[in-house]
Scaffold this active site. Structure first.
Site, PDB file in Angstrom:
ATOM      1  N   ASP A  90       0.848  -1.186   0.000  1.00 25.46           N
ATOM      2  CA  ASP A  90       0.000   0.000   0.000  1.00 25.46           C
ATOM      3  C   ASP A  90       0.890   1.244   0.000  1.00 25.46           C
ATOM      4  OD1 ASP A  90      -2.263   1.498  -0.061  1.00 25.46           O
ATOM      5  OD2 ASP A  90      -2.834   1.148   2.015  1.00 25.46           O
ATOM      6  N   SER A  91       0.285   2.360  -0.292  1.00 21.33           N
ATOM      7  CA  SER A  91       1.046   3.602  -0.460  1.00 21.33           C
ATOM      8  C   SER A  91       1.294   4.342   0.844  1.00 21.33           C
ATOM      9  CB  SER A  91       0.288   4.538  -1.396  1.00 21.33           C
ATOM     10  OG  SER A  91      -0.946   4.912  -0.792  1.00 21.33           O
ATOM     11  N   GLY A  92       0.511   4.010   1.878  1.00 16.60           N
ATOM     12  CA  GLY A  92       0.536   4.785   3.110  1.00 16.60           C
ATOM     13  C   GLY A  92      -0.619   5.749   3.196  1.00 16.60           C
ATOM     14  N   GLY A  93      -1.440   5.789   2.138  1.00 13.79           N
ATOM     15  CA  GLY A  93      -2.532   6.750   2.089  1.00 13.79           C
ATOM     16  C   GLY A  93      -3.612   6.527   3.120  1.00 13.79           C
ATOM     17  N   PHE A  94      -3.865   5.259   3.477  1.00 14.66           N
ATOM     18  CA  PHE A  94      -4.943   4.998   4.434  1.00 14.66           C
ATOM     19  C   PHE A  94      -4.665   5.630   5.789  1.00 14.66           C
ATOM     20  CE2 PHE A  94      -6.990   2.370   7.726  1.00 14.66           C
ATOM     21  CZ  PHE A  94      -8.310   2.592   7.379  1.00 14.66           C
ATOM     22  N   ASP A 149      -3.004   8.250  -2.632  1.00 17.85           N
ATOM     23  CA  ASP A 149      -4.234   8.965  -2.953  1.00 17.85           C
ATOM     24  C   ASP A 149      -4.679   9.783  -1.751  1.00 17.85           C
ATOM     25  OD1 ASP A 149      -4.772   6.662  -1.469  1.00 17.85           O
ATOM     26  OD2 ASP A 149      -6.820   6.516  -2.188  1.00 17.85           O
ATOM     27  N   GLN A 160     -11.687   7.442  -6.497  1.00 19.64           N
ATOM     28  CA  GLN A 160     -12.322   8.068  -5.345  1.00 19.64           C
ATOM     29  C   GLN A 160     -13.683   8.644  -5.768  1.00 19.64           C
ATOM     30  OE1 GLN A 160     -11.492   7.821  -2.284  1.00 19.64           O
ATOM     31  NE2 GLN A 160      -9.416   6.992  -2.465  1.00 19.64           N
ATOM     32  N   GLY A 187     -12.125   4.427  -0.860  1.00 17.72           N
ATOM     33  CA  GLY A 187     -13.055   5.305  -0.170  1.00 17.72           C
ATOM     34  C   GLY A 187     -14.330   4.652   0.306  1.00 17.72           C
ATOM     35  N   ASP A 212      -8.705  -6.671   0.057  1.00 21.94           N
ATOM     36  CA  ASP A 212      -7.793  -6.704   1.205  1.00 21.94           C
ATOM     37  C   ASP A 212      -8.549  -6.178   2.405  1.00 21.94           C
ATOM     38  OD1 ASP A 212      -6.245  -3.883   2.272  1.00 21.94           O
ATOM     39  OD2 ASP A 212      -7.590  -3.721   0.559  1.00 21.94           O
ATOM     40  N   HIS A 231      -4.667 -18.877  11.475  1.00 20.91           N
ATOM     41  CA  HIS A 231      -5.869 -19.651  11.129  1.00 20.91           C
ATOM     42  C   HIS A 231      -6.848 -18.817  10.304  1.00 20.91           C
ATOM     43  CE1 HIS A 231      -9.674 -21.776  11.470  1.00 20.91           C
ATOM     44  NE2 HIS A 231     -10.188 -20.655  11.960  1.00 20.91           N
TER      45      HIS A 231
END
Length: 305
Positions: free
Chosen positions: A11-15, A65, A109, A136, A186, A251
């Site tokens: 991931d980009s780090g955007g979250f 983003d 988005q 989003g 994901d 698990h």
């Protein structure tokens, strides 16, 4: 990097703009994060995100983003985020140094607004990327709105490129959104729910921290390596330490992977509608299906009755 023989996605780090919103300042240049430990600052730009992901060597990289939570009621903020995401994807494309080996996905988005989503979709598709993500969503919005945005995006995104729905991990959501046309997912859900002591099983969710499982000698679930080799009583005790959380995480992830393998196999075999109906009957033996799921599946061509 990890002796992994499968594809690696980063991931980009955007979250973190959402999860660490109180510690982040979003500007045109990038996102300025403040450390919750010592207050030090770090600027994450589209170029920096690409540099890090190029160094990791991921097969699939996500563009940085501007993420606006779906529950936000500020329309201007959605417009700003959608426009900035498009400007940042162009910076990501320019900064991407390994285009022949690493696939850069752009993120659509637009919140829950159909016109804004359509604008973001059309502009992102113009970039002719290897794959596209639907961003989003899965942030607490009404499911009736959620599935309609997913369908809107899947109807427009190229059929010959992966369509990745970000942040979705509940089995019902996976089934419905696969029916609507999504290819990738994901979610932190299987790992997070494991840390809370809950196991995903063919019988449904099992809250192993409850006292009634303390002397339960039955295996957890026959479909995973952890599930076959550890009893519910052992895991109940192990959850008092980090070992139990680690075992349950292994698990839950394997359980969900196996679930998706069966889902994919049903698509290849042409039995996906039967897979969906069997799943719904197993999850809701009383026949009281969530109406949003019934409506979404009907639009996807799958009637439950």
């Amino acid at each position: 990097l990890m002796s992994c023989d499968g594809n690696l996605l980063t991931d980009s780090g955007g979250f973190q703009m959402v999860s660490l919103l109180k510690l982040a300042k979003i500007t045109e240049k990038g996102v300025l994060f403040q450390s919750p430990v010592n207050g030090s600052e770090m600027l994450l730009t589209p170029e920096k995100s690409m540099q890090i992901q190029n160094q990791i060597g991921a097969d699939i990289m996500m563009a940085l983003d501007d993420v606006c939570p779906s529950t936000c009621d500020d329309y201007k903020r959605f417009v700003e985020a959608s426009d900035r995401t498009l400007r940042w994807i162009d910076r990501c494309i320019k900064a991407h140094k390994n285009k022949h080996r690493q696939n850069l996905y752009g993120i659509v988005q637009g919140g829950l607004d159909a016109k804004l989503r359509d604008y973001s979709l059309k502009e992102m598709i113009k970039r002719d990327l290897p794959g596209y993500a639907i961003g989003g969503l899965a942030g607490g919005e009404d499911k009736a709105l959620f599935w309609r945005v997913v369908k809107q995006c899947c109807d427009v995104l190229p059929k010959d490129k992966p369509r990745y729905l970000m942040g979705v991990g509940y089995t019902l959501d996976l089934v419905v959104c696969s029916a609507l046309g999504c290819d990738q997912f994901d979610c932190v859900y299987p790992a997070r729910t494991a840390r809370f002591g809950t196991a995903m099983t063919s019988e449904g969710l099992i809250p192993l921290k409850k006292r009634k499982y303390s002397c339960d000698n039955r295996i957890l679930d026959p479909t995973t390596s952890v599930g076959r080799n550890y009893s519910r009583g052992f895991l109940h005790e192990a959850l008092k330490e980090s070992t139990g959380c680690q075992l349950l995480t292994m698990h839950n992830i394997e359980f969900l992977q196996n679930f998706m393998k069966r889902l994919r196999a049903s698509i290849r075999d042409g039995t996906f509608p039967d897979f969906v109906r069997d799943f719904m009957k197993r999850e809701h033996p009383d026949g009281k299906y969530p109406q949003w799921a019934v409506n979404a599946l009907r639009v996807a061509g799958i009637a439950l009755t």
